[in-house]
Design an enzyme around this catalytic site. Sequence first.
Site, PDB file in Angstrom:
ATOM      1  N   GLU A  25       0.851  -1.192   0.000  1.00 31.42           N
ATOM      2  CA  GLU A  25       0.000   0.000   0.000  1.00 31.42           C
ATOM      3  C   GLU A  25       0.886   1.241   0.000  1.00 31.42           C
ATOM      4  O   GLU A  25       1.986   1.246   0.557  1.00 31.42           O
ATOM      5  CB  GLU A  25      -0.907   0.017   1.240  1.00 31.42           C
ATOM      6  N   ASN A  70      -6.603   1.573   2.708  1.00 31.16           N
ATOM      7  CA  ASN A  70      -7.324   2.832   2.822  1.00 31.16           C
ATOM      8  C   ASN A  70      -6.921   3.826   1.738  1.00 31.16           C
ATOM      9  O   ASN A  70      -7.724   4.645   1.292  1.00 31.16           O
ATOM     10  CB  ASN A  70      -7.097   3.451   4.199  1.00 31.16           C
ATOM     11  N   ASN A 170     -12.200  -1.069  -0.582  1.00 28.90           N
ATOM     12  CA  ASN A 170     -11.505  -1.508   0.627  1.00 28.90           C
ATOM     13  C   ASN A 170     -12.247  -1.030   1.862  1.00 28.90           C
ATOM     14  O   ASN A 170     -12.559   0.161   1.974  1.00 28.90           O
ATOM     15  CB  ASN A 170     -10.085  -0.928   0.646  1.00 28.90           C
ATOM     16  N   GLU A 171     -12.553  -1.962   2.759  1.00 31.11           N
ATOM     17  CA  GLU A 171     -13.133  -1.645   4.082  1.00 31.11           C
ATOM     18  C   GLU A 171     -14.221  -0.573   3.994  1.00 31.11           C
ATOM     19  O   GLU A 171     -14.223   0.398   4.755  1.00 31.11           O
ATOM     20  CB  GLU A 171     -12.022  -1.218   5.049  1.00 31.11           C
ATOM     21  N   TYR A 242      -6.406  -8.260  12.383  1.00 27.94           N
ATOM     22  CA  TYR A 242      -5.115  -7.938  13.013  1.00 27.94           C
ATOM     23  C   TYR A 242      -5.173  -8.296  14.492  1.00 27.94           C
ATOM     24  O   TYR A 242      -6.240  -8.211  15.122  1.00 27.94           O
ATOM     25  CB  TYR A 242      -4.808  -6.446  12.866  1.00 27.94           C
ATOM     26  N   GLU A 290      -6.065  -8.925   4.351  1.00 29.91           N
ATOM     27  CA  GLU A 290      -5.229  -8.194   5.317  1.00 29.91           C
ATOM     28  C   GLU A 290      -5.210  -9.002   6.610  1.00 29.91           C
ATOM     29  O   GLU A 290      -6.270  -9.283   7.171  1.00 29.91           O
ATOM     30  CB  GLU A 290      -5.756  -6.784   5.603  1.00 29.91           C
ATOM     31  N   GLN A 347       1.830  -5.519   6.080  1.00 28.19           N
ATOM     32  CA  GLN A 347       2.174  -5.306   4.688  1.00 28.19           C
ATOM     33  C   GLN A 347       3.524  -5.936   4.406  1.00 28.19           C
ATOM     34  O   GLN A 347       4.090  -6.578   5.296  1.00 28.19           O
ATOM     35  CB  GLN A 347       2.177  -3.811   4.382  1.00 28.19           C
TER      36      GLN A 347
END
Length: 483
Positions: A25, A70, A170-171, A242, A290, A347
């Site tokens: 990213e 993001n 994304n999200e 996460y 992710e 990442q």
Amino acid sequence: MAQLTLDPAFRIAPVDRRLFGSFVEHMGRCVYTGIFEPGHPSADADGLRTDVLDLVRELGVTTVRYPGGNFVSNYRWEDGVGPRGDRPRRLDLAWRSLESNAFGLNEFMRWASLAGVEPMMAVNLGTRGIEAAAELVEYCNLADGTAAADLRRKHGVAQPHDVRMWCLGNEMDGPWQIGSLTAEEYGRLATRAGHAMRRVDPSIELVACGSSNSDMPTFAAWEATVLEHAYDQVDYISLHSYYDPEKHDDASFRASAVDLDGFIENVVATADHVRAKLRRNKRIKLSLDEWNVWYQSRFTEPEDRGIEEVPALIEDDYNGTDAVVVGNLLISMLRHADRLTVGCQAQLVNVIAPIRTRAGGEAWRQTIFHPFAHTARLARGTVLRPALTSPSMSTGRFGDVPAVDAVATHDEQSDELNVFVVNRGTEPVPLAVDLRAFPRHRLTRHLTLSSDRPEPVEQAPSTEILLPPVSWHALCLTPEESR
């Protein structure tokens, strides 16, 4: 004592190589001074750090998601193509960073080719939408004869990039996301964008945004609503997960894979509920695009920082326990290989990453590099579910859970068995491996790392296996005649 029994009949699914993916990213130093640093002693003619490329190949990464994250929800892909001198500098609203656009789509595709990874592209459904997404597919995947394809050729890229996997935003459930939407709004937009993208290239695979994490107040209801709209259009639903070592008690952190198991199984149940409701034959697959250990409680929110170019963001330093947890999360992913077929550790470089760099200096492996690299290299063939008995350990979040967790793979061509085991407890545990279904196999290699020894070491093969406290192991078993 723990006992593990292996049998070729305990099949889960083939190992999908896409499980061993990663994520790049435009955030912090992942791109700039991470994979791309013109003037670095190792940089090639295009500014790509070859020392990092060497480590990426060693890590065994198969798929890389790009450009966010993001970041994608405020990104104009056109800013990152064409002559560098003509590219605009933009304010990235996600991380409040200045984006030079010196590295963009075609640079990423060349990097991916050198790294030997499959690109997985995300489109902006935050501030943009259907037209820009379809044109991006056209730019990437059509040979010539259209405005976007001919523009790519004008930019010096004659052959299409042929990108197969595409993330529809994304999200989009997250209030932090630029242009966040309700499930109803997103489901309709994803369906329409996916329809247009498939009109450009019917062979692409589409990933719909699932919940940003399983703690979201709309979790499961979000997935159900989105899939009721987009079920026929998409192939995957995404999961992001996460694990913060400082959020819960130590034992709960070491047992993070229990949470991932439940998250995966709940998303599968939700997707299958929609399948039944809509009376469809297709089964939606899962993309854990992710995941990682992240000391998130230390994170400074973007609005609390000044605007910088290439700020150092969430460059966590990992210890041995973090590496054991990463190894256990990979075990969970393999255990669900019948439905979870894509994984992207977030990442790749510098930002909560297995690889770190210094600007102008060296690149090195973090502790979490090792279980990923060995699992990616050894997990071949078919995933087997071991019959496992284990002593229990107490956790504040999950109650009593097994201290030992494991999964196995069987490569039918080489007849090699690989067993991945963790002891997430604080006491040593003897492990007995029952090979009655594989009578010719013997342990020929034993790799291990622990909270005390975070660098992997090779132990002498033995019929008696002792799992030290908080440790990860790869047990390689081969038939006698092949040794």
